[in-house]
Design a protein around this motif. Structure first.
Motif, short mmCIF file in Angstrom:
data_model
loop_
_atom_site.label_atom_id
_atom_site.label_comp_id
_atom_site.label_asym_id
_atom_site.label_seq_id
_atom_site.Cartn_x
_atom_site.Cartn_y
_atom_site.Cartn_z
N ALA A 33 48.10 35.82 29.24
CA ALA A 33 48.05 37.17 29.81
C ALA A 33 46.81 37.90 29.32
CB ALA A 33 49.31 37.94 29.45
N ALA A 34 46.47 37.71 28.04
CA ALA A 34 45.28 38.36 27.48
C ALA A 34 44.01 37.79 28.13
CB ALA A 34 45.24 38.18 25.97
N VAL A 35 43.97 36.48 28.37
CA VAL A 35 42.81 35.86 29.04
C VAL A 35 42.67 36.42 30.45
CG1 VAL A 35 41.92 33.69 29.99
CG2 VAL A 35 42.80 33.75 27.65
N ALA A 36 43.77 36.54 31.18
CA ALA A 36 43.74 37.11 32.53
C ALA A 36 43.22 38.55 32.50
CB ALA A 36 45.12 37.04 33.17
N ASP A 37 43.69 39.32 31.52
CA ASP A 37 43.23 40.71 31.38
C ASP A 37 41.74 40.74 31.06
OD1 ASP A 37 43.45 43.48 31.32
OD2 ASP A 37 43.94 43.51 29.17
N LEU A 38 41.30 39.82 30.21
CA LEU A 38 39.88 39.75 29.85
C LEU A 38 39.04 39.44 31.09
CD1 LEU A 38 37.68 39.82 27.70
CD2 LEU A 38 38.16 37.41 27.22
N TRP A 39 39.50 38.49 31.92
CA TRP A 39 38.78 38.15 33.15
C TRP A 39 38.70 39.35 34.08
CZ3 TRP A 39 35.26 34.84 33.88
CH2 TRP A 39 35.27 33.63 33.23
N GLU A 40 39.78 40.11 34.18
CA GLU A 40 39.76 41.32 35.02
C GLU A 40 38.71 42.31 34.52
OE1 GLU A 40 43.58 43.18 35.56
OE2 GLU A 40 44.54 41.26 36.04
N GLN A 41 38.66 42.46 33.21
CA GLN A 41 37.68 43.37 32.61
C GLN A 41 36.25 42.88 32.88
OE1 GLN A 41 38.18 46.33 31.09
NE2 GLN A 41 40.37 46.16 31.54
N ILE A 42 36.03 41.59 32.76
CA ILE A 42 34.69 41.02 33.00
C ILE A 42 34.28 41.24 34.45
CG2 ILE A 42 33.39 38.85 33.15
CD1 ILE A 42 34.97 37.92 30.64
N ILE A 43 35.17 40.96 35.38
CA ILE A 43 34.87 41.13 36.80
C ILE A 43 34.59 42.60 37.13
CG2 ILE A 43 35.87 40.99 39.13
CD1 ILE A 43 37.26 38.37 38.13
N ALA A 44 35.39 43.50 36.55
CA ALA A 44 35.19 44.93 36.79
C ALA A 44 33.84 45.38 36.23
CB ALA A 44 36.32 45.74 36.17
#
Length: 167
Positions: A33-44
């Motif tokens: 879940a943290a990795v998915a959140d990190l990816w969302e932050q990177i894309i944003a």
């Protein structure tokens, strides 16, 4: 623009905090879940960065156009080219080799250089000139247009090039 920079800095801080927390996670579900959140932050953050780069490019293009216009507009002055008709014409000595021409006053005020074109149409014995950009029409008498500077066409009865060579 400044807000985007601060938002970008905040996004990187959030990403750093997520990555730091992931280091100590033993639970695979929480880590995923943290990795998915990190990816969302990177894309944003990447989206905001791309938008900022495009905005900077657009502003640089606008600035270049404004600077070019500022240099060009100083060559012209508003003149009465016929009774009650005003257009921008090159100032004395500023033609830079161009033939005499008149710029549409309307377009000039909108930072556009549009040369008035004479038409075959006459109204009340006045030649109609039309702006190709904004379609404004100017009715002008022939005798009141500013006199353009003389054009050196060489010696009469001979070739100008031959006269220069001494032939």
């Amino acid at each position: 623009m400044v807000a985007e920079v601060f938002a970008g800095i905040g996004a990187f801080k959030t990403m750093f905090d997520i990555a730091k927390a992931m280091k100590n996670m033993d639970d695979a579900v929480k880590r995923n879940a943290a990795v998915a959140d990190l990816w969302e932050q990177i894309i944003a953050a990447q989206t905001r960065y791309t938008a900022a780069v495009e905005q900077i490019r657009d502003l640089e293009e606008k600035l270049a156009k404004v600077e070019a216009w500022e240099g060009e507009k100083h060559r012209y002055e508003l003149r009465e080219v016929s009774t009650g008709v005003f257009a921008y014409t090159p100032k004395d000595g500023m033609a830079q080799g161009e033939p005499f021409h008149m710029l549409c006053a309307n377009c000039y005020e909108h930072r556009e250089k549009s040369i008035l074109q004479a038409t075959q149409e006459l109204r009340k014995a006045r030649r109609v000139h039309r702006c190709p950009r904004c379609k404004s029409e100017y009715e002008m008498t022939g005798g009141q247009r500013p006199v353009p500077p003389p054009v050196d066409r060489g010696p009469p009865g001979g070739s100008w090039a031959a006269a220069r060579r001494g032939s």
